[in-house]
Structures are given as C-alpha cells and as structure tokens.
Write a protein that holds these residues in place. Structure first.
Motif, PDB file in Angstrom:
ATOM      1  N   ARG A 262       0.802  -1.230   0.000  1.00 52.95           N
ATOM      2  CA  ARG A 262       0.000   0.000   0.000  1.00 52.95           C
ATOM      3  C   ARG A 262       0.835   1.280   0.000  1.00 52.95           C
ATOM      4  O   ARG A 262       0.298   2.370   0.100  1.00 52.95           O
ATOM      5  CB  ARG A 262      -0.966   0.023   1.205  1.00 52.95           C
ATOM      6  N   SER A 280      -4.752   1.636  -1.406  1.00 49.63           N
ATOM      7  CA  SER A 280      -4.841   0.401  -2.175  1.00 49.63           C
ATOM      8  C   SER A 280      -4.724   0.653  -3.671  1.00 49.63           C
ATOM      9  O   SER A 280      -4.487  -0.278  -4.438  1.00 49.63           O
ATOM     10  CB  SER A 280      -6.172  -0.301  -1.881  1.00 49.63           C
ATOM     11  N   SER A 281      -4.896   1.907  -4.117  1.00 46.33           N
ATOM     12  CA  SER A 281      -4.804   2.201  -5.551  1.00 46.33           C
ATOM     13  C   SER A 281      -4.357   3.641  -5.743  1.00 46.33           C
ATOM     14  O   SER A 281      -4.788   4.545  -5.011  1.00 46.33           O
ATOM     15  CB  SER A 281      -6.151   1.964  -6.248  1.00 46.33           C
ATOM     16  N   TYR A 295      -5.205   9.082  -5.010  1.00 41.06           N
ATOM     17  CA  TYR A 295      -5.445   7.747  -4.450  1.00 41.06           C
ATOM     18  C   TYR A 295      -6.845   7.711  -3.858  1.00 41.06           C
ATOM     19  O   TYR A 295      -7.367   8.709  -3.358  1.00 41.06           O
ATOM     20  CB  TYR A 295      -4.384   7.376  -3.415  1.00 41.06           C
ATOM     21  N   ASP A 297      -9.716   5.181  -1.567  1.00 39.23           N
ATOM     22  CA  ASP A 297      -9.909   4.026  -0.681  1.00 39.23           C
ATOM     23  C   ASP A 297     -11.356   3.963  -0.244  1.00 39.23           C
ATOM     24  O   ASP A 297     -12.023   4.996  -0.072  1.00 39.23           O
ATOM     25  CB  ASP A 297      -8.989   4.124   0.535  1.00 39.23           C
ATOM     26  N   SER A 333     -10.811   0.352  -7.619  1.00 43.42           N
ATOM     27  CA  SER A 333      -9.380   0.584  -7.789  1.00 43.42           C
ATOM     28  C   SER A 333      -9.222   1.744  -8.763  1.00 43.42           C
ATOM     29  O   SER A 333      -9.682   1.673  -9.907  1.00 43.42           O
ATOM     30  CB  SER A 333      -8.685  -0.670  -8.328  1.00 43.42           C
ATOM     31  N   ARG A 335      -7.891   3.965 -11.532  1.00 43.34           N
ATOM     32  CA  ARG A 335      -7.092   3.627 -12.698  1.00 43.34           C
ATOM     33  C   ARG A 335      -6.591   4.841 -13.453  1.00 43.34           C
ATOM     34  O   ARG A 335      -5.495   4.818 -14.012  1.00 43.34           O
ATOM     35  CB  ARG A 335      -7.923   2.747 -13.645  1.00 43.34           C
ATOM     36  N   THR A 356     -13.546  -2.074 -10.819  1.00 41.29           N
ATOM     37  CA  THR A 356     -13.905  -2.743  -9.570  1.00 41.29           C
ATOM     38  C   THR A 356     -13.716  -4.248  -9.688  1.00 41.29           C
ATOM     39  O   THR A 356     -13.562  -4.793 -10.784  1.00 41.29           O
ATOM     40  CB  THR A 356     -15.366  -2.437  -9.197  1.00 41.29           C
ATOM     41  N   SER A 357     -13.757  -4.901  -8.554  1.00 46.45           N
ATOM     42  CA  SER A 357     -13.629  -6.362  -8.521  1.00 46.45           C
ATOM     43  C   SER A 357     -14.833  -7.044  -9.156  1.00 46.45           C
ATOM     44  O   SER A 357     -14.752  -8.213  -9.525  1.00 46.45           O
ATOM     45  CB  SER A 357     -13.468  -6.836  -7.077  1.00 46.45           C
TER      46      SER A 357
END
Length: 914
Positions: A262, A280-281, A295, A297, A333, A335, A356-357
C-alpha cells in the motif's frame, strides 16, 4: 410475321428490364425493429484506462481483458467506438500507449511532415506474432501495423513491452538466465540495431514485473531492478521495510515506481515519491501544471479520494472527494483521472475512473457517481427466466381456486367474501385510502396475460447477479458476491430455481452454487429473483467441496425443490435439510474431464441419514489414456415431449426412444494416422450402459452439442476438407413401444434404431440451443450462433437425419425434404437481423405463457434478448387483425340469425293456420 417477331422482342426486352429492376427483400417490417428484442453492448473488464478531458474531443480510451479497444464518452459512459480484436492469446493487449503521454511528457508520436506514420494510440497485442498497431482515436480505425515473429514462441509468452522516446522496446526474459532487449522505431517497426543481452540470473517468473523502463524482481525484503535503457546496465537493490504481503504492482505514469504493501517505492533514483502515503490504488496525473498522485480508498461504504503533489508531497485539497459507494459495484481501484476548467471558469473539475472487482467501470465527479458501466455482463455464465408475480386481484382469485371445499355452500360463501374484499379495495383505491402499491407493482413487475414479461436473472463470472426486465432491458436490481469462483473441470457457477412464482402468495426462490475463492469449499446464496433481496438466510458457507449437484424432482409442501450436493468424499447433502428424505432413490453421475471417467451413484435414505453407493464406472480414456472429454450434454429438466412417435408414409408409427436419463459425451484425442479423432457416446447414467457410440476421424474441436427428446445435433471442424459440419442423430424404439407411460433405465428395451446424417454449414458455429415451449406442441428449431455474431433459426426439417437421398413417395408422405449436404442460411432466418452479437458464447431459451413462443437470450461480449415462434404464432392474433370487420360480421350474423328465426316462426305459424 415481322410485326409478330418485333412484338415478341419488345415484350421480352420489357420483361428483362422489369426483372432487372426488381429487388427481393426479406426481413422485418420497419415498425417491428427492436419491438420484441433489445441489445446491450459491452467492452469487458478494463485492463488499460486513459482519460483525456482536454483533448478537442474528450475521450476515455480502454483496453480490456476481452481483447477489445474502445473509446468511451466521459460525460455519459456510452461507447463512442469499439474494435473487437483477435481472440485468445493473439488478441491479448500487452501495451496501450497514448500519444504524448509516455513517461517523458515531452515525448509525442506525431507524424513527420508528408507521412502517415503518426498515431493517437499505440497497442501491442499477442506474442507469436506480436502485432503493433497505430490507431486514430477519433474514428477508431487502424492507421498502420507491423508484426514481430519471435524465434522462440514459448519464451515470447512472458515478453514485456514499453514505449520510451519514440522507441518501442521488446523485453524477452529467459528465467534464471538473462534478458533480451530489442528496440524498434514505434511507427515503422525497423530495429535500431542488434538485440542486447543482459545477464540476470536472479529473475523468476513469479516475482518479476516491468515498471516503465525498469525490470524489477522481488527477493524477500529487497527489490532488485535493472534500467533497460541506461547506457551502462547496473543492478539496483532497494531495501524494503517489510517483506511484501501482497502482489507488487507497477504505477503507470511514473518510471520505476511500484506499489508495495500500500506504499509507493521508487527504484529510480531520479524519481522521488511520497513514501508516507498509504492506499490500495494510485493514479498519476497533472493539476495546475504540476504532477500529482491521486489515491482512493473504500471504508465502511464511503469512497474517499485524495491527492498530493509529487514534488513536495503537499496535499491537494481541491481534489478531495467523499461519496457513498454502492457495495454491489465491488471493491474499487483508481485507474486514471484528468481535470479541466469548469465552464464558468471557477476552478477545475476532475473525472476519476475506477475499475472494480465486480468488473464494473465507475466514473466519479464532484462527489457523486457520474456513470457506471456494468461490464460484468460481458461474461455471463448462467441465465434463468423467472415468471413475474401475479397482481393482488389475480393472486386472490388463484388462492381461492386452490382452496378445497367440503360443499357448495362454503365455496359460494368464499366466492362472495372474495368479491366483497375486491370491491372494498377498489373503493378505497378510488378515494385514495387504499394500501400503497408494492415495490414490484410500482416497477411494473406484474405477470401479463401471455407470460411474455419475465425477470431475466443473469449470473456473471465475477459473481455479480443482475435482475433485468426482458421486455425493455431495464436493470431492476443487482447483487455482488465477492470471493466466489467456478468449479474444477471448467465448470461455471450455477443458478438454480428452487421455487417459481406460480405458488401465490409464496415468493420465488433462487440459489447460486459456487466455490469460495480462499477455502475451495462450496457456497450457497439464496435470494428472491424478483426483488434481489436475500432469502432463507442468504449466504451459506459450506464446510465441504462440491463435486456434483442436482435438483430434487419432488417439492416440499412449501413448493421448494431441494438441492442435492455430492462432496469430494462422495457424501451427499441436501439443502434445505428438512427435504433430506425426498432424496431417497436418487441417481447421480460424475464426469471427470481430465481422466475421462464417468461414475454413477445411488442415493439411499436410512436411519435419518443419506448414503451413496457406487453402482457403475465407465472409462473413456482409451488404451493410451489420451481421450479427453470435450462436451457433455443432457436433456432439459423442463422439457415436455408432446408426441411419442412419428407417422410414416404408410400410416404406421415409428416410436421415439425417449430416455430421460440419456447423456451424450464427446471425447477427443490425437491420432498418428488421422490427426484427431472425436468419439460420441450415448450413456444411460442410471444403469451405466452405453446405448450408442460413433467415431469421427480427422475432425477436431470446437464442439457444440444440443440434446433434446430423441435427437441430438453437434457441430465440429472437419480437418480433412477444412469446413464446419453438423451431425444429427435420431433414436427410435421401432414400430412397437415397450412402455408408453413409464420409462425405466433398469428395465430398458432393446437397443434403439439409429438414424444419422451429416450436413455442411458454411460458417463457424459458436453455440447451439434448441427452442423449448410450455407443452412441446410447437415444432423444434435449432438456434445456431455463428462467429460473425448472427443467430440462425434452423428448422429441424432441414437437419432431419431421415431426409431421403432421392425424392420418393414415402418421403413426400412424411414431409421429408430430399437430402442436400449444404445447409441454407437465408437472411430471413437471422433472428437478430443486423444486431450483431460480438463474441457470441452461449444461447439460453425458456418457454413463455404462449405455446407458440420461446424466449431467447444470447450472451457473449454483448447481450441480446428476443423471442421466436418456430410454428408461427398460431395461438395469437396478428397485429394487423381487423377487429372492426370481425365485429361487424358478428353483429350482422347475430342480427341475421334473429331476423331469420323470427321469420321462420311466423312462417310456421301461418302454415299451422292453413
């Protein structure tokens, strides 16, 4: 005589002119286009994202895991243009580089004067060969391309590409040995010289990546890196505070910067980073002509976006945003992002794009979600059409009809009471004091008269579930199950309907059966498919792995069908547990793709426990264990067979071999003489007996198969003549039927009579599915999905294996068409006309309330929903039906009959007085 010849010549000329100007058109009427169907277009899960709001035409450029390059409108999220690249490894996008946005901000890819070798965007895809293409992002066209064919294709799979100073570098690692680096001029493909070989015995496939121009490997608490464009190659060692606990990622936009635990870590001495940030991103951009890192979160359902200047790590308060983030979107996340001046000139507005996931693409602007693209729909793995609930009045009536009365008086009293309640509800509704409509009624989710309006439930690869209106395509609800995947043997997650909407007032119930990503154990998720809300406890984590599943044929008193699960130790479980006793006497079978072994089990209930007994095993692997299962097809559990036989020309009946336990298995193996062999097996999975087998030589996958009633059809590629063929098989018992009411696999009749035939189809087949209707009265058609995105409705009469070689009297009596090897593909049989479906993978069908109509959904990169009527709409009036004329005719006939009756009675009366 001359005049006659002249007249004949003139008539002939006129006929030729008339025929030459005549155009035959087959298709839909203009007012029918998109009336009974709709299509949604997707690009897939994002792999590369670049946002540019300051371009003269604002754009969002995408490269996806589904081998698609696209441009998205930053304001609305709609697709500007889309190019679907080659499939599989050949179309895998290795690099997406936008002109003027390399690590060196001064680097551009403008074309020299008098040439056409510039590019707005450059992509590298595949590895053997690797294709380098330059794109015009305004129109989505390829300006130029060149390719590289590596000498060693195995090593080329691990190759990396990067762009720097107008040069395109190709990095091929030889693990635990060295790196081979070749530089090309990006637009022409000419090399700058020989390939440089850099010794690096410490590189490993599982721990190395490329960050800008730096090749970095993780070694415990160290990052070992090489600058591949430096004049003198030196190994750079960077010490970490702790050993990485997650996968190390490169930060796009900064040369030699990585995200480790991180935090930002730089292996490039010329690039400083803010090592105090934790996220995290990250994404890199510019703000007020200074480079910044943003960033984002997610914490407790709130997404917070912040940014900091890279030169002094000072925060950028103008970019701070906070908003509620829907959990069904998945884990976000960051990008890419970009900022531009507001219209009123008061500050700047920034657009942040997240992947996203759940494979969604989310755009955030000014503390709110600007738009969302649900790209999970590009990977649908299962689908179900669910009947909508009844309206309150219809539900009350149906509930009354279900009641059982001891006498007529009680039934009459209940009827009067029901009507009184309905009148009361109507009165309260008129004066505005009635109960408010439910959520489903407010959304218009009420069953129609013909059962054409349904809820389309789609299960996707990422674990996201959608409830979509099959008429208009509206998304009514969505669910996301994190950390779930499909099973082994390439088996996807399953969507099972345990209770339909036909049991008023009970709510329908669906279940997702999947595998937990971390433990490998089974997962069940129960929900209401109409509202999308969890039901029966929602998520259930199992403590065993799922090997096989089946739906119990019998329902409980609450009309819920239990799910029978077989675990890895061959123990059986039933959910819900109180339906365990209903599993007594069930038969299960398993098919292992790797070992080509099929096994059958008998389930017995004794002592309040279930147990399994292996009863048969079939090995299809061959003597050298090379046979691999490529397809398994059973019959639909909701299929109805209307006719048990086929009438022949001599008026006798040829009875169908209708075995509900019959499963078709196709295996494939290489062969020294015939290159490749396909074997077809028809196996009764209750007794384990092989009913029929057939071998095809010099053919190979892809194989697609459909199995229904007493027939099956499957397609394959013929390597000998290089074409796609379809083989059809029909099974018959003969002219005498063993048992017309009950089928028993344990007392099966003699081996069936087999009719078989092969046909040539002039296209590549991607999917096969049969139409299905409520009672099976309507003719069966086969829906053929092709590689060019068309869906062809092929009548079974053209695929019939009993088509005679020559036209005979018996064939004409049966209505059989004389055999022709080529299958016709008329354009009027394309049910999606010009609505092409990119990357078509599967077709799902379901019956509607009308016997003539079958509902269809085709999935792939796009989604297409429609309906078909194989035997035309024989149970439905046409759209242009003249109601006025038929009303006039009925009134005239009724009036005429009354007048004639009166005249006849007067005549009889006069005759009686004579």
């Amino acid at each position: 005589m001359a005049d006659a010849h002249f007249l004949a010549g003139a008539l002939t000329s006129a006929m030729l002119v008339l025929l030459s100007t005549t155009v035959v058109v087959n298709g839909l009427y203009e007012d029918q286009i998109k009336k009974f169907d709709w299509r949604s277009m997707h690009v897939g899960a994002a792999k590369h994202i670049h946002v540019d709001l300051n371009h003269f035409q604002p754009r969002l450029l995408l490269g996806t895991h589904e081998q698609v390059v696209a441009s998205i409108c930053p304001k609305t999220g709609e697709i500007g243009w889309r190019q679907v690249l080659e499939q599989k490894a050949r179309g895998d996008i290795k690099l997406l580089q936008v002109s003027g946005f390399a690590d060196d901000s001064s680097d551009t890819a403008a074309a020299p004067v008098g040439t056409h070798l510039g590019f707005d965007m450059l992509t590298v895809q595949g590895h053997a060969p690797a294709l380098v293409r330059g794109w015009n992002t305004n129109t989505g066209t390829i300006e130029w391309e060149w390719s590289v064919m590596p000498l060693n294709t195995e090593r080329a799979q691990d190759a990396h590409w990067f762009y720097s100073n107008s040069l395109l570098y190709h990095v091929v690692p030889t693990w635990r040995s060295h790196l081979e680096v070749t530089a090309y001029f990006g637009t022409s493909g000419h090399t700058t010289g020989s390939t440089s070989k850099i010794m690096a015995a410490w590189i490993k496939p599982e721990s190395c990546l490329l960050s800008g121009t730096f090749f970095v490997c993780v070694d415990g608490k160290q990052l070992i890196s090489l600058d591949l464009v430096a004049k003198s190659t030196q190994v750079i060692a960077t010490t970490l505070d702790t050993e990485p606990t997650s996968k190390v990622q490169a930060l796009a936009g900064l040369n030699g910067v990585l995200v480790v635990n991180r935090k930002l870590v730089s292996v490039n001495k010329a690039q400083t980073v803010c090592d105090t940030l934790q996220s995290s991103s990250y994404a890199v951009g510019t703000f007020n002509y200074r480079k910044i890192v943003a960033y984002g979160d997610l914490a407790e359902g709130v997404l917070k976006i912040k940014a900091a200047y890279l030169d002094n790590c000072a925060p950028v308060p103008e970019l701070d945003q906070s908003l509620t983030f829907n959990a069904d979107y998945g884990t976000p996340s960051l990008r890419s992002f970009d900022c531009k001046l507001k219209r009123n000139g008061d500050g700047k507005s920034c657009l942040f794009v997240f992947s996203t996931s759940a494979e969604s693409i989310v755009a955030v602007q000014q503390n709110r979600v600007r738009w969302v693209r649900e790209e999970a729909l590009a990977n649908v793995v299962d689908s179900q059409f669910i009947d909508l609930p009844l309206a309150d009045s219809e539900g009350t009536l149906e509930n009354e009809m279900k009641g059982k009365s001891a006498d007529i008086a009680s039934a009459f009293l209940r009827r009067i009471t029901t009507q009184a309640i309905q009148i009361k509800s109507l009165f309260l509704h008129v004066i505005g004091l009635g109960p408010p409509p439910t959520d489903t009624q407010r959304a218009g989710l009420v069953r129609d008269s013909f059962g054409l309006h349904k809820m389309l439930v789609l299960l996707t690869r990422s674990g996201k579930i959608f409830g979509i209106d099959n008429i208009i395509g509206k998304h009514h609800w969505q669910l996301y199950l994190p950390n779930v995947v499909g099973f082994g043997n390439d088996e996807n997650m399953r969507l099972i309907v345990q209770r339909t909407s036909k049991h008023f007032p009970l709510q329908p119930l669906c279940t997702i059966v999947a595998k937990d990503l971390s433990t490998g154990n089974g997962v069940l998720y129960r929900f209401n498919p109409i509202t999308g809300r969890a039901a029966e406890g929602g998520l259930l984590q199992l403590d065993y792995q799922i090997k096989q599943l089946s739906l119990l044929p019998e329902a409980e008193p609450d009309f819920v069908k239990g799910i029978l699960l077989l675990d890895a130790t061959n123990k059986v479980h039933v959910h819900p547990k109180h339906a365990t006793q209903l599993a007594d006497g069930m038969y299960l079978y398993t098919a292992d793709v790797k070992t080509s072994e099929l096994a059958g089990y008998f389930v017995k209930y004794a002592g309040e426990k279930l147990s399994t007994t292996p009863i048969w095993t079939v090995h299809l692997c061959g003597h050298n264990n090379e046979q691999k299962i490529v397809a398994v097809a059973g019959k639909s559990s909701i299929e109805h067979v209307h006719s048990q036989g086929r009438v022949l020309g001599d008026r006798s009946v040829l009875y169908k071999y209708i075995n509900p336990n019959l499963v078709a298995v196709i295996t494939q193996a290489p062969d020294a003489l015939h290159k490749s062999i396909l074997n077809l097996y028809l196996i009764d999975v209750v007794s384990g007996s092989i009913v029929f087998t057939m071998t095809h030589r010099k053919v190979r996958p892809p194989v697609h198969i459909v199995h229904s009633e007493n027939w099956l059809a499957y397609s394959y590629y013929n390597d000998k003549v290089r074409r796609t063929e379809i083989t059809t098989i029909e099974l018959y018992e003969g002219k005498t039927q063993a048992n017309s009411s009950v089928w028993s696999s344990l007392k099966a009749p003699m081996m069936p009579l087999v009719e078989r035939q092969s046909y040539i189809i002039p296209t590549v087949v991607e999917a096969l599915r049969e139409t299905i209707t409520e009672r099976g009265i309507t003719n069966k058609h086969v829906l053929i999905g092709t590689a060019n995105g068309a869906i062809i409705e092929m009548p079974w009469a053209l695929l019939d294996p009993r088509r005679p070689i020559a036209s005979t009297t018996q064939g004409r009596e049966e209505g059989a068409i004389p055999y022709i090897p080529e299958l016709p593909l008329p354009t009027e049989n394309f049910i999606n006309y010009n609505q092409t479906i990119a990357r078509l993978r599967n077709i799902y069908t379901a019956p509607s309330g009308l016997e003539s109509t079958c509902l269809v959904v085709a999935t792939g990169l796009d989604l297409f929903v429609t309906r078909v009527a194989p035997s035309k709409t024989f149970d439905l009036l046409k759209e242009d039906f003249d109601y006025i004329l038929i009303s006039i005719v009925l009134v005239a006939l009724t009036s005429g009959s009354l007048i004639v009756r009166h005249l006849a009675s007067r005549k009889l009366l006069k005759q009686a007085w004579k």
